[in-house]
Scaffold this active site. Sequence first.
Site, mmCIF file in Angstrom:
data_model
loop_
_atom_site.group_PDB
_atom_site.id
_atom_site.type_symbol
_atom_site.label_atom_id
_atom_site.label_comp_id
_atom_site.label_asym_id
_atom_site.label_seq_id
_atom_site.Cartn_x
_atom_site.Cartn_y
_atom_site.Cartn_z
ATOM 1 N N ARG A 111 8.314 6.599 -2.654
ATOM 2 C CA ARG A 111 8.325 6.622 -1.198
ATOM 3 C C ARG A 111 8.937 5.352 -0.613
ATOM 4 O O ARG A 111 9.583 5.387 0.444
ATOM 5 C CB ARG A 111 6.908 6.824 -0.646
ATOM 6 N N ASN A 163 0.826 -1.202 0.000
ATOM 7 C CA ASN A 163 0.000 0.000 0.000
ATOM 8 C C ASN A 163 0.869 1.265 0.000
ATOM 9 O O ASN A 163 0.651 2.175 0.789
ATOM 10 C CB ASN A 163 -0.923 -0.004 1.225
ATOM 11 N N ASP A 214 -0.251 -7.611 -8.235
ATOM 12 C CA ASP A 214 -0.529 -6.378 -7.500
ATOM 13 C C ASP A 214 -1.592 -5.587 -8.265
ATOM 14 O O ASP A 214 -2.193 -6.101 -9.205
ATOM 15 C CB ASP A 214 0.763 -5.558 -7.348
ATOM 16 N N PRO A 269 3.645 -12.669 -9.312
ATOM 17 C CA PRO A 269 3.083 -11.762 -8.296
ATOM 18 C C PRO A 269 1.972 -10.904 -8.886
ATOM 19 O O PRO A 269 2.115 -10.365 -9.988
ATOM 20 C CB PRO A 269 4.280 -10.888 -7.889
ATOM 21 N N LYS A 308 1.198 -11.439 -2.139
ATOM 22 C CA LYS A 308 1.947 -10.591 -3.067
ATOM 23 C C LYS A 308 3.395 -10.404 -2.623
ATOM 24 O O LYS A 308 4.338 -10.559 -3.421
ATOM 25 C CB LYS A 308 1.227 -9.252 -3.204
#
Length: 315
Positions: free
Chosen positions: A141, A136, A252, A250, A233
């Site tokens: 970042r 999330n 996402d 994976p 994930k």
Amino acid sequence: MSSDLVKQVFENVRDFDLDDIFDCGQCFRWNKEADGSYSGVAEGAFANISFRRNDERGDAKAGTVAIWSNHLTEAPSLREKFWRNYLDLDRDYGAIKRLLSTEDPVMRRAIKTSPGIRILNQNKWETLISFIISQNNNIPRIKSCIEQLCAEHGKRIGTRKGRIVCAFPSVERLSVLREDDLADCRLGYRARYIAETARRIAYDGGAFLETGEQMPSEKMEEYLLSLPGVGPKVANCVMLFSMKKTEIFPIDVWVRRVMSKLYGMGEKNVSAMRDCAARNFGEYGGIAQQYLFNYIRIAARANPAQYERLLSDED
DNA sequence: GGCCAGGGGATTA
DNA sequence: TAATCCCATGGC
């Protein structure tokens, strides 16, 4: 520091592009320099990697990889082996791309967008913590969180352009931290996951740290899922990016968009997406995933309006 | 100021 | 099993 660096060269490397490799979302500690090379840290060593394509006299599709690193303690043969493995140079991506492209126009476009992707073989511990941080969260970042984590808790390995360069923090270090000690890294609610997972790895993570690719995928996934902050994930990313599990796919938010909009699948039907990937991409599902992930992300960045239309199209 | 980002965990239904 | 909410943080 530059006087302390040693050079490693690989010639006639094909299916290789620095931007594709280091900017496709698989790693977080490499940054582009003004000259197009990338600088970063891997296994406690600072490095700068450049790539120069052959001129018309050589094989135009190949080129030379040059790596300057402060991998000083290792013998040259071990250093060569490390980078060869890290950059996945022994894998024939040309053959994989041909295999994935046959009868799949979407994949053809995805591969054409970033034909030089290679799946790096990264450190398991670093990959585990990095992808716990990724949940999330967004890539810029994630990178800043990891840099701060290294700056605060990693071993200093040198300086670069007047800035201190640090290794990724050890298991020992992170396992004795409390949540509060991670406050400066701005990890949010993930700080608790990292502190707890670090203690788990220090306590019972021997098999995870020492084996890896030898262990069956199912068993390794089971262990990873038992760690706090690790779901399907994150577990899949750790297996693909640090354990050579190239068949792992994976899923996402971006991959879900690709599968629903370009492969016509139900938006929320993750298990069907997994089955589809296993059928169509087989043992190279993870590599296929990386082409697709980077494709949709670049499309969104390059032409937001067209991308939004694609997503909102009620077909 | 609401929405989103390489999701996971806990609680509901 | 599936759906929903909440979780810090920061960019837009």
